[in-house]
Scaffold this motif. Structure first.
Motif, short mmCIF file in Angstrom:
data_model
loop_
_atom_site.label_atom_id
_atom_site.label_comp_id
_atom_site.label_asym_id
_atom_site.label_seq_id
_atom_site.Cartn_x
_atom_site.Cartn_y
_atom_site.Cartn_z
N LEU A 137 8.36 3.06 4.14
CA LEU A 137 9.39 3.76 3.39
C LEU A 137 8.91 5.18 3.17
O LEU A 137 7.75 5.41 2.84
N ILE A 138 9.80 6.13 3.34
CA ILE A 138 9.45 7.53 3.11
C ILE A 138 10.40 8.07 2.06
O ILE A 138 11.62 8.04 2.24
N PHE A 139 9.85 8.55 0.95
CA PHE A 139 10.63 9.17 -0.11
C PHE A 139 10.22 10.63 -0.19
O PHE A 139 9.03 10.95 -0.23
N MET A 140 11.22 11.50 -0.20
CA MET A 140 10.95 12.94 -0.28
C MET A 140 11.80 13.51 -1.41
O MET A 140 12.96 13.15 -1.57
N LEU B 256 12.45 -5.19 -0.88
CA LEU B 256 12.75 -5.55 0.51
C LEU B 256 12.16 -6.91 0.85
O LEU B 256 12.73 -7.68 1.60
N GLY B 257 10.97 -7.16 0.35
CA GLY B 257 10.32 -8.44 0.55
C GLY B 257 9.97 -8.75 1.99
O GLY B 257 9.92 -9.90 2.39
N CYS B 258 9.76 -7.75 2.81
CA CYS B 258 9.38 -8.01 4.20
C CYS B 258 8.05 -7.33 4.48
O CYS B 258 7.66 -6.40 3.80
N GLY B 259 7.36 -7.81 5.48
CA GLY B 259 6.08 -7.23 5.82
C GLY B 259 6.21 -6.13 6.84
O GLY B 259 7.21 -6.01 7.52
N HIS B 260 5.22 -5.32 6.93
CA HIS B 260 5.10 -4.31 7.97
C HIS B 260 6.28 -3.35 8.00
O HIS B 260 6.94 -3.18 9.00
N ARG C 77 5.63 7.54 -5.52
CA ARG C 77 4.77 6.42 -5.12
C ARG C 77 5.21 5.14 -5.82
O ARG C 77 5.29 4.08 -5.21
N ARG C 78 5.51 5.22 -7.12
CA ARG C 78 5.98 4.05 -7.87
C ARG C 78 7.29 3.54 -7.28
O ARG C 78 7.47 2.35 -7.07
N LEU C 79 8.21 4.45 -6.98
CA LEU C 79 9.50 4.08 -6.42
C LEU C 79 9.34 3.42 -5.05
O LEU C 79 9.98 2.41 -4.76
N ALA C 80 8.47 3.96 -4.22
CA ALA C 80 8.24 3.38 -2.89
C ALA C 80 7.69 1.96 -3.02
O ALA C 80 8.14 1.05 -2.32
N ALA C 81 6.73 1.75 -3.91
CA ALA C 81 6.16 0.41 -4.10
C ALA C 81 7.21 -0.55 -4.63
O ALA C 81 7.33 -1.69 -4.15
N GLU C 82 8.02 -0.10 -5.58
CA GLU C 82 9.08 -0.95 -6.15
C GLU C 82 10.08 -1.36 -5.06
O GLU C 82 10.46 -2.52 -4.95
N ARG D 157 0.87 -1.18 0.00
CA ARG D 157 0.00 0.00 0.00
C ARG D 157 0.90 1.23 0.00
O ARG D 157 1.90 1.27 0.70
N HIS D 158 0.55 2.24 -0.78
CA HIS D 158 1.38 3.43 -0.85
C HIS D 158 0.50 4.64 -1.02
O HIS D 158 -0.57 4.59 -1.62
#
Length: 176
Positions: free
Chosen positions: A33-36, A26-30, A16-21, A7-8
């Motif tokens: 990520l914050i991109f500015m 990372l392949g981990c749950g929970h 948003r695309r970069l955060a989802a990618e 979810r992003h």
């Protein structure tokens, strides 16, 4: 609960695309990520509390002190692993601050509710759970929402996550 999702949110489509990618990489749950872009995170850094706990050989699961799979490295139903580590307590202390010691056993009530009216269109199971400590039956308490991981919905593991993830004992003594 369906397939694992990323979810992003944000106001920039590329970020948003970069955060989802990167979340998929990372392949981990929970994780968060914050991109500015074109900004220095001075106003964000003191609000983000992150800590890496890597001294347990845990599988993809909720790590507990004494509930779930006895093999800490397991990645299987119910995705709760007994790793002799109280991840719920450590998380609560990390985000809330100092807490009273947990109760030996939970003494409150677990209430199942229909969560569909509260999030129409969301990919969530039909049922959610609310743990109500005895002290909160008639008085005010803080709220902590514990989101379970993939394949831990009530439809897949019943009440097991709500009862065994480790939060309820802390809720009893800390009015959560």
């Amino acid at each position: 609960s369906g397939p694992c999702l990323v979810r992003h949110e944000g106001n920039d489509a590329e970020l948003r695309r970069l955060a989802a990618e990167k979340a998929f990489e990372l392949g981990c749950g929970h994780c968060f990520l914050i991109f500015m872009q074109n900004a220095y995170p001075i106003n964000v850094l003191d609000k983000v509390k992150a800590e890496l706990v890597d001294h347990r050989p845990a599988g993809h699961a909720m790590v507990t002190e004494d509930a779930g799979n006895k093999e800490c490295a397991a990645t299987r139903d119910p995705y709760i692993n007994d790793c002799d580590y109280d991840a719920a307590g450590e998380l609560l202390k990390h985000i809330i601050g100092p807490l009273k010691k947990p109760a030996a056993k939970p003494a409150g009530r677990l209430v199942q509710f229909d969560q569909q009216p509260h999030a129409p269109g969301a990919r969530m199971g039909d049922s959610g759970f609310l743990y109500v400590p005895k002290a909160c039956e008639k008085g005010r308490c803080r709220v902590h929402v514990a989101f379970h991981g993939c394949r831990q919905s009530a439809g897949e593991v019943g009440e097991q996550f709500a009862r065994e993830a480790g939060y309820n004992r802390w809720a009893d003594t800390n009015r959560l």
